[in-house]
Design a protein around this motif. Sequence first.
Motif, PDB file in Angstrom:
ATOM      1  N   UNK A  76       0.874  -1.178   0.000  1.00 35.43           N
ATOM      2  CA  UNK A  76       0.000   0.000   0.000  1.00 35.43           C
ATOM      3  C   UNK A  76       0.905   1.219   0.000  1.00 35.43           C
ATOM      4  N   UNK A  77       0.664   2.127  -0.939  1.00 38.46           N
ATOM      5  CA  UNK A  77       1.579   3.237  -1.168  1.00 38.46           C
ATOM      6  C   UNK A  77       0.825   4.543  -1.355  1.00 38.46           C
ATOM      7  N   UNK A  78       1.321   5.615  -0.730  1.00 34.37           N
ATOM      8  CA  UNK A  78       0.786   6.951  -0.990  1.00 34.37           C
ATOM      9  C   UNK A  78       1.531   7.527  -2.190  1.00 34.37           C
ATOM     10  N   UNK A  79       0.787   8.000  -3.180  1.00 35.34           N
ATOM     11  CA  UNK A  79       1.374   8.516  -4.415  1.00 35.34           C
ATOM     12  C   UNK A  79       0.938   9.968  -4.612  1.00 35.34           C
ATOM     13  N   UNK A  80       1.882  10.855  -4.884  1.00 38.08           N
ATOM     14  CA  UNK A  80       1.564  12.254  -5.165  1.00 38.08           C
ATOM     15  C   UNK A  80       1.069  12.367  -6.604  1.00 38.08           C
ATOM     16  N   UNK A  81      -0.183  12.794  -6.774  1.00 39.57           N
ATOM     17  CA  UNK A  81      -0.719  12.998  -8.110  1.00 39.57           C
ATOM     18  C   UNK A  81      -0.212  14.314  -8.689  1.00 39.57           C
ATOM     19  N   UNK A  82      -0.114  15.323  -7.846  1.00 37.04           N
ATOM     20  CA  UNK A  82       0.438  16.626  -8.208  1.00 37.04           C
ATOM     21  C   UNK A  82       0.819  17.325  -6.900  1.00 37.04           C
ATOM     22  N   UNK A  83       1.092  18.615  -6.953  1.00 36.10           N
ATOM     23  CA  UNK A  83       1.529  19.317  -5.747  1.00 36.10           C
ATOM     24  C   UNK A  83       0.453  19.399  -4.671  1.00 36.10           C
ATOM     25  N   UNK A  84      -0.807  19.234  -5.051  1.00 35.26           N
ATOM     26  CA  UNK A  84      -1.911  19.414  -4.098  1.00 35.26           C
ATOM     27  C   UNK A  84      -2.681  18.146  -3.761  1.00 35.26           C
ATOM     28  N   UNK A  85      -2.456  17.077  -4.485  1.00 38.27           N
ATOM     29  CA  UNK A  85      -3.286  15.886  -4.311  1.00 38.27           C
ATOM     30  C   UNK A  85      -2.465  14.609  -4.180  1.00 38.27           C
ATOM     31  N   UNK A  86      -2.889  13.757  -3.256  1.00 38.12           N
ATOM     32  CA  UNK A  86      -2.314  12.431  -3.082  1.00 38.12           C
ATOM     33  C   UNK A  86      -3.375  11.383  -3.375  1.00 38.12           C
ATOM     34  N   UNK A  87      -2.931  10.184  -3.639  1.00 34.91           N
ATOM     35  CA  UNK A  87      -3.843   9.051  -3.784  1.00 34.91           C
ATOM     36  C   UNK A  87      -3.187   7.837  -3.144  1.00 34.91           C
ATOM     37  N   UNK A  88      -4.003   6.950  -2.603  1.00 39.21           N
ATOM     38  CA  UNK A  88      -3.504   5.724  -2.000  1.00 39.21           C
ATOM     39  C   UNK A  88      -3.763   4.547  -2.935  1.00 39.21           C
ATOM     40  N   UNK A  89      -2.752   3.700  -3.092  1.00 33.30           N
ATOM     41  CA  UNK A  89      -2.872   2.515  -3.936  1.00 33.30           C
ATOM     42  C   UNK A  89      -2.512   1.287  -3.117  1.00 33.30           C
ATOM     43  N   UNK A  90      -3.362   0.262  -3.197  1.00 32.73           N
ATOM     44  CA  UNK A  90      -3.127  -0.987  -2.466  1.00 32.73           C
ATOM     45  C   UNK A  90      -2.746  -2.109  -3.414  1.00 32.73           C
ATOM     46  N   UNK A  91      -2.077  -3.117  -2.855  1.00 33.46           N
ATOM     47  CA  UNK A  91      -1.663  -4.318  -3.576  1.00 33.46           C
ATOM     48  C   UNK A  91      -0.787  -3.978  -4.775  1.00 33.46           C
ATOM     49  N   UNK A  92       0.183  -3.087  -4.558  1.00 35.75           N
ATOM     50  CA  UNK A  92       1.088  -2.683  -5.624  1.00 35.75           C
ATOM     51  C   UNK A  92       2.420  -3.421  -5.532  1.00 35.75           C
ATOM     52  N   UNK A  93       3.171  -3.367  -6.639  1.00 34.45           N
ATOM     53  CA  UNK A  93       4.478  -4.016  -6.706  1.00 34.45           C
ATOM     54  C   UNK A  93       5.555  -2.942  -6.793  1.00 34.45           C
ATOM     55  N   UNK A  94       6.608  -3.087  -5.985  1.00 34.44           N
ATOM     56  CA  UNK A  94       7.719  -2.140  -5.953  1.00 34.44           C
ATOM     57  C   UNK A  94       8.968  -2.836  -6.494  1.00 34.44           C
ATOM     58  N   UNK A  95       9.710  -2.139  -7.361  1.00 37.41           N
ATOM     59  CA  UNK A  95      10.962  -2.700  -7.866  1.00 37.41           C
ATOM     60  C   UNK A  95      12.012  -1.593  -7.957  1.00 37.41           C
ATOM     61  N   UNK A  96      13.264  -1.983  -8.156  1.00 31.35           N
ATOM     62  CA  UNK A  96      14.342  -0.993  -8.215  1.00 31.35           C
ATOM     63  C   UNK A  96      14.700  -0.607  -9.647  1.00 31.35           C
ATOM     64  N   UNK A  97      13.838  -0.941 -10.595  1.00 30.70           N
ATOM     65  CA  UNK A  97      14.069  -0.610 -11.999  1.00 30.70           C
ATOM     66  C   UNK A  97      14.035   0.899 -12.224  1.00 30.70           C
ATOM     67  N   UNK A  98      14.929   1.420 -13.014  1.00 29.10           N
ATOM     68  CA  UNK A  98      14.984   2.855 -13.297  1.00 29.10           C
ATOM     69  C   UNK A  98      13.813   3.282 -14.175  1.00 29.10           C
ATOM     70  N   UNK A  99      13.186   4.403 -13.817  1.00 31.07           N
ATOM     71  CA  UNK A  99      12.140   4.995 -14.649  1.00 31.07           C
ATOM     72  C   UNK A  99      12.064   6.476 -14.336  1.00 31.07           C
ATOM     73  N   UNK A 100      11.495   7.243 -15.271  1.00 32.25           N
ATOM     74  CA  UNK A 100      11.348   8.676 -15.084  1.00 32.25           C
ATOM     75  C   UNK A 100       9.992   9.115 -15.623  1.00 32.25           C
ATOM     76  N   UNK A 101       9.675  10.407 -15.426  1.00 31.71           N
ATOM     77  CA  UNK A 101       8.436  10.938 -15.954  1.00 31.71           C
ATOM     78  C   UNK A 101       8.324  10.673 -17.446  1.00 31.71           C
ATOM     79  N   UNK A 102       7.153  10.232 -17.879  1.00 32.73           N
ATOM     80  CA  UNK A 102       6.961   9.871 -19.284  1.00 32.73           C
ATOM     81  C   UNK A 102       7.026   8.374 -19.515  1.00 32.73           C
ATOM     82  N   UNK A 103       7.603   7.633 -18.545  1.00 36.05           N
ATOM     83  CA  UNK A 103       7.621   6.170 -18.648  1.00 36.05           C
ATOM     84  C   UNK A 103       6.313   5.565 -18.150  1.00 36.05           C
TER      85      UNK A 103
END
Length: 336
Positions: free
Chosen positions: A268-295
């Motif tokens: 379960x992870x808190x994700x910043x949608x933009x400077x003013x809004x967050x969203x919570x996501x459950x049952x997600x997968x985390x990895x150390x793979x490199x990624x950036x905006x646009x990916x």
Amino acid sequence: MVNFLKTVEKAKWRIMGIKNVVGVGVGYKHVGMERTQQKAIIIFVTKKEDLGNLSREELVPFKINGLETDVIEVGDIRFLEEDRKKHVRPAQPGMSVGHYRVTAGTFGAMVRDRSTGEPLILSNNHILANGTDGKDGRSAPGDLIFQPGEYDGGTKADRIATLIRFIPIQKGEAPASCPIANGVARIANMLVHTIRPNYDLKFFKREGVANHVDCAVARPLSPDLISDEILGIGKVQGIIDAKPGMKVKKSGRTTGITSGVVTAIGTTMQVKMDDNNNAYFSNQVICDMKSQGGDSGSLVLTEGNKAVGLLFAGSEKVTVFNPIQTVLDKLNVELL
């Protein structure tokens, strides 16, 4: 092999001056589609020509300093990353795409609607549907999708699809509706305005709603405008659940092909949608793979090209993705 390398080093610029030649190196001779064990000077050409169409000066020698040559057709060699942000038809997963009001993201995969059988473009809600919760007017079915995305120069002339459906994203916070909280805010603002007239205090209520996916699909204007072969990776070879320690990879609009290892599942992870809004996501997968905006929107796969998830968020240190089976079930589609 040393003699071959020395010969190539001495003769490379003379060979490169021959018509259609784009490269020269050392390898093993091919007969038909099969590689033999015979060493040869390999000469790469954009296109093989009939001998009758070539002058004597344009012929590749059968031997150079007594060493066998072999000619291999490779087409034009170019930086592959350039095509990710250009108008390409058919467009491949791994390329730039986006809702007409979004900067740009990644065309994740080609999927099939389970009900109609039609081919669709899979990516994130925040790429194809402008991060909508379904009630905010940020997007609607029928909206135009550009390839490449607007940030990469996409315009109406680059329209490739229309939004067909999405799973709404619920924000983690909402303006307080409690009369007591709003009353306290009014009193507090009277004090604040004596010091900072242009500032307001507001109370927000933290919602207990957690999202499970960030996904959407779009219908191509014509089926032949998209391909199911992921750029630089190839075709999907089924699906599999992610597990800690699993090696994964992706092909994305910004960082191209990168790989990593799954760090955690069921997250379960808190994700910043933009400077003013967050969203919570459950049952997600985390990895150390490199990624950036646009990916965002990239399909995440195993080394054997089995799909495991849909990339949608990350930081400088980790990448976060939705389990692919959940995405497919929510959208009622299947991978091609």
